[in-house]
Scaffold this active site. Structure first.
Site, PDB file in Angstrom:
ATOM      1  N   GLU A 169      52.040  42.268  60.789  1.00 34.45           N
ATOM      2  CA  GLU A 169      52.257  43.074  59.586  1.00 34.45           C
ATOM      3  C   GLU A 169      53.071  42.335  58.526  1.00 34.45           C
ATOM      4  O   GLU A 169      54.200  42.738  58.195  1.00 34.45           O
ATOM      5  CB  GLU A 169      52.958  44.389  59.930  1.00 34.45           C
ATOM      6  CG  GLU A 169      52.209  45.242  60.924  1.00 34.45           C
ATOM      7  CD  GLU A 169      52.750  46.669  61.034  1.00 34.45           C
ATOM      8  OE1 GLU A 169      53.703  47.000  60.310  1.00 34.45           O
ATOM      9  OE2 GLU A 169      52.208  47.448  61.830  1.00 34.45           O
ATOM     10  N   GLU A 376      48.186  47.796  67.379  1.00 34.48           N
ATOM     11  CA  GLU A 376      49.227  48.840  67.443  1.00 34.48           C
ATOM     12  C   GLU A 376      48.651  50.163  67.002  1.00 34.48           C
ATOM     13  O   GLU A 376      47.941  50.240  65.984  1.00 34.48           O
ATOM     14  CB  GLU A 376      50.415  48.531  66.511  1.00 34.48           C
ATOM     15  CG  GLU A 376      51.395  47.537  67.043  1.00 34.48           C
ATOM     16  CD  GLU A 376      52.573  47.317  66.098  1.00 34.48           C
ATOM     17  OE1 GLU A 376      52.978  48.265  65.392  1.00 34.48           O
ATOM     18  OE2 GLU A 376      53.064  46.179  66.070  1.00 34.48           O
TER      19      GLU A 376
END
Ligand code: FCB
Length: 473
Positions: A169, A376
């Site tokens: 991310e 995730e």
């Protein structure tokens, strides 16, 4: 419950795993040579992290690693996604720390011994504070330092680790850390934030190239992608807001990596913030080095508007009262009206169909998209409590069941999804929220560090077992 899932429609070798990150679980913040990461330093800033919590001890995984791997085995995990801490491996931006590397070497051995595939992430937000003091990601040199760190990790683990993720991310560790101020290093500087974006991209490309040369077989990156939903699809202001969010959140990452260019509309939106000036000849070629997989993190979509929220709208949940800025350089006016969907304890909408939509549309929009892994997905809810050795967390279990269903549907619609990692294996240090928000499928008692598999963990284990049964049949 798992029998309601059409698991037989998943690929035979679909990979089931769970994810964590070094700073969130390891603890041993200053042991065996480790020095400050930006999260250690940021947590000392008054008001930066809820409750004054720090990652110093976290859930003590550094000392309990073998037991944690045994827990993974009990759950039937096929892969474990973890990150290495740069600040443990090259503390203070100095020499390599043998003890730090040895920890990850032991972890990898333990995983392999348990038959669990190591899925390694090199950067999950914990830059050495010493590198931050040299400008952090706003400084182009950091990209080269990252490449050297990646090579050093490969030198030690490359004989046993095949799956390498450069960044987790990058959006959060650039825009939210350098513009929004909610994450370390806590800056509120949109120019630095966009510089950080470009330098992380460059770091990704340089590390990809170096790892490839060293023989790594599976190299990728994990992005947190969203569906930018216009609040009123007939309103040009909301349509423009959705375009802007899609540009900043998705395309600013996907296009340089997959197409070797920044989106034109994004460059216009941020023309006054110097992004274009950061790009040196040859950078985009390095950044777009082919990758073998794309990790997708998804928790929720974003319903976005270009109008101010109506007066009296309750403010969104904030980890701390510390003043913050917009994490959207050049599009600071974006707002996120509620769609009245159910929400998790983070205030995030529950909308599993968003995950299906996202996975399907990525393949349609990018012809050269590599295979996808959901790296995730998961949820924080209130009220996890150990009662007679059991943690009943029906909402989290249902969240996971619904999102696994969405993945199956995406595969049925043609998305090339090869695996799913639930966030998170353990309750842990949830960044600016400290230990207040629990995402684990395993409960951690923060006094005794005792681990207790939650009902959601048992549900997840039964999904994995059921899929093995179905594919053996
Ligand atoms: C993601 C992060 C992860 C965790 C979850 C809840 O953005 O990658 O570390 O905090 O959110």
């Amino acid at each position: 419950m798992p029998q309601q899932l059409e698991l037989s429609n998943l690929p035979q070798n679909f990979l089931w795993g769970s994810a964590t990150a070094a700073a969130q679980i390891e603890g041993a913040g200053h042991e065996d040579g480790k020095q400050d990461s930006i999260w250690d330093a940021f947590a000392r800033v008054p008001g930066a992290v809820a409750g004054g919590d720090t990652p110093e001890v976290a859930v003590d995984h550094y000392h309990r690693m073998p037991q944690d791997v045994a827990l993974m085995k009990r759950l039937g995990l096929q892969s474990y996604r973890f990150s290495t801490s740069w600040a443990r491996i090259k503390p203070g931006d100095g020499d390599l720390n043998k003890q730090g590397l040895a920890f990850y070497s032991r972890l990898v051995d333990e995983l392999l011994e348990a038959g669990i595939l190591p899925w390694l992430t090199l950067y999950h937000w914990d830059l050495p504070q010493a590198v931050q003091e040299k400008g952090g990601w706003a400084n182009r040199d950091t990209a080269y330092r990252f490449r050297d760190y990646a090579s050093a990790v490969h030198d030690v683990l490359g004989d046993r680790v095949n799956h390498w993720t450069t960044f987790n991310e990058p959006l959060c560790s650039s825009l939210i850390g350098y513009a929004g101020g909610e994450h370390a290093p806590g800056l509120q500087d949109p120019v630095a934030a966009l510089a950080a974006v470009h330098h992380q991209h460059l770091g990704h490309g340089l590390a990809t190239r170096a790892l490839r040369e060293m023989g790594a077989e599976q190299i990728g990156i994990t992005l947190n992608l969203t569906n930018a939903v216009p609040n009123d699809p007939s309103d040009p202001v909301d349509l423009d807001a959705a375009r802007r969010l899609d540009a900043l959140w998705n395309r600013m990452f996907l296009e340089p990596m997959l197409l070797g260019q920044y989106p034109e509309d994004l460059l216009q939106d941020v023309a006054h913030l110097g992004l274009a000036e950061r790009i040196q000849p040859g950078d985009l070629e390095i950044i777009s080095a082919p990758i073998d997989f794309l990790g997708v993190n998804h928790y929720h979509d974003d319903n976005v508007s270009g109008h101010p929220l109506p007066p009296g709208t309750p403010p969104g949940l904030q980890p701390t009262p510390r003043p913050k800025s917009s994490p959207f350089p050049g599009s600071e006016h974006l707002t996120f009206p509620s769609r009245n969907l159910p929400r998790t304890a983070m205030g995030w909408e529950v909308n599993p169909d968003g995950l299906r939509t996202l996975l399907v549309r990525l393949g349609q929009e990018y012809p050269n998209l590599p295979p996808l892994y959901v790296t995730e997905n998961g949820a924080a809810y209130e009220g996890d409590e150990v009662i007679d050795g059991r943690v009943a967390d029906p909402e989290r279990a249902e969240y996971i069941r619904q999102h696994v269903t969405a993945v199956i549907q995406a595969v049925e619609e043609g998305a090339d999804v090869r695996g799913y990692f639930v966030w998170s294996l353990l309750d842990n240090f949830e960044w600016a929220w400290g230990y207040e928000k629990r995402f684990g499928i395993v409960h951690v008692d923060y006094d005794s560090f005792e681990r207790t598999i939650k009902d959601s963990g048992h549900l997840y284990a039964s999904v994995i077992a059921e899929h093995s049964r179905v594919r053996a049949a």
